[in-house]
Design a protein around this motif. Structure first.
Motif: not given
Length: 270
Positions: A129-139
């Motif tokens: 739950a607490d793991f950050p997701e990168p910006p979609k533009t980066d993906l």
């Protein structure tokens, strides 16, 4: 890489790679991708060793992308991600790093695909739950540049992709982890090899340096993938050589300082 006996890994590694390549192939149709994702899901159900091989070979990013595919293929993608994350917190983190949480949430809220919805809901329960997701533009950029690294294009284009990944890695830990989870480390390390020109080696070392910066997990993954020796060779290149060689030595030295000493070369996803 994890060493597996035939009894541990029912599907040979090269077949797993072939299934992943189908998922990445823009010419493959929805049925072909559905079949490939289903095969990977069945392999993932066999436990951590099999999960590990799929992740090591770059299977997560195309499975996450497939969550936006046709109705049957996205159901199988969710099925595969569910069993890749089952009992494996490290793979769960890697799925989030690849942008899997948002894509699974979208499928879980879909009203016309009950099978895909059920798999997505179960997969979401397994993600940290607490793991950050990168910006979609980066993906989107990561997918594009990793595809270049894995393609048969010329060294110059691969060097440019490496430099672009180094720039992206400076965005912080979520993007660094997404680049690692996308399978970029091994092709970047391959670019450090002797037959590539020094501009390409410089760009690869630049990318690896920024991937390891303030990120022990990715730095450890680099050691597991065998980065230390080729970085040391680049660091020890002739001092009298041209600017590209000298800058490559600087980047390699910077990357080496960030690698953990005495890191055990064991699989990260077990």
């Amino acid at each position: 890489k994890t060493h597996l006996t035939p009894s541990t890994l029912a599907m040979p590694r090269d077949e797993i790679i072939q299934k992943i390549r189908v998922l990445e192939d823009p010419e493959a149709d929805d049925k072909e991708k559905e079949t490939a994702a289903h095969a990977l899901a069945n392999e993932a159900r066999k436990g951590e060793a099999c999960q590990s091989v799929i992740v090591e070979e770059g299977g997560l990013m195309p499975l996450v992308a497939l969550l936006e595919g046709g109705p049957k293929s996205k159901t199988k993608a969710a099925f595969a991600l569910r069993y890749l994350a089952e009992g494996n917190d490290k793979v769960g983190m890697a799925i989030v790093a690849c942008g899997g949480r948002e894509a699974l949430e979208a499928l879980a809220n879909c009203q016309d695909d009950q099978g895909g919805k059920d798999h997505a809901l179960e997969a979401l329960k397994l993600l940290p739950a607490d793991f950050p997701e990168p910006p979609k533009t980066d993906l989107d950029q990561i997918r594009k540049h990793v595809q270049v690294l894995e393609s048969r294009t010329n060294t110059r284009n691969k060097g440019k992709a490496a430099m672009a990944l180094g720039d992206l890695a400076q965005h912080g830990a979520p993007t660094q982890q997404a680049i690692e989870a996308a399978g970029a480390l091994e092709p970047l390390i391959d670019l450090l090899g002797g037959y590539h020109d020094y501009m390409t080696k410089l760009n690869a070392a630049f990318a690896l340096r920024w991937l390891a910066f303030n990120n022990l997990r990715v730095a450890t993954a680099m050691v597991v993938c065998g980065a230390r020796e080729p970085l040391e060779k680049l660091e020890n290149a002739a001092e009298w050589a041209d600017d590209n060689v000298r800058e490559g030595r600087v980047q390699a030295s910077g990357a080496l300082k960030l690698l953990p000493a005495g890191c055990p070369e064991e699989d990260l996803y077990q």
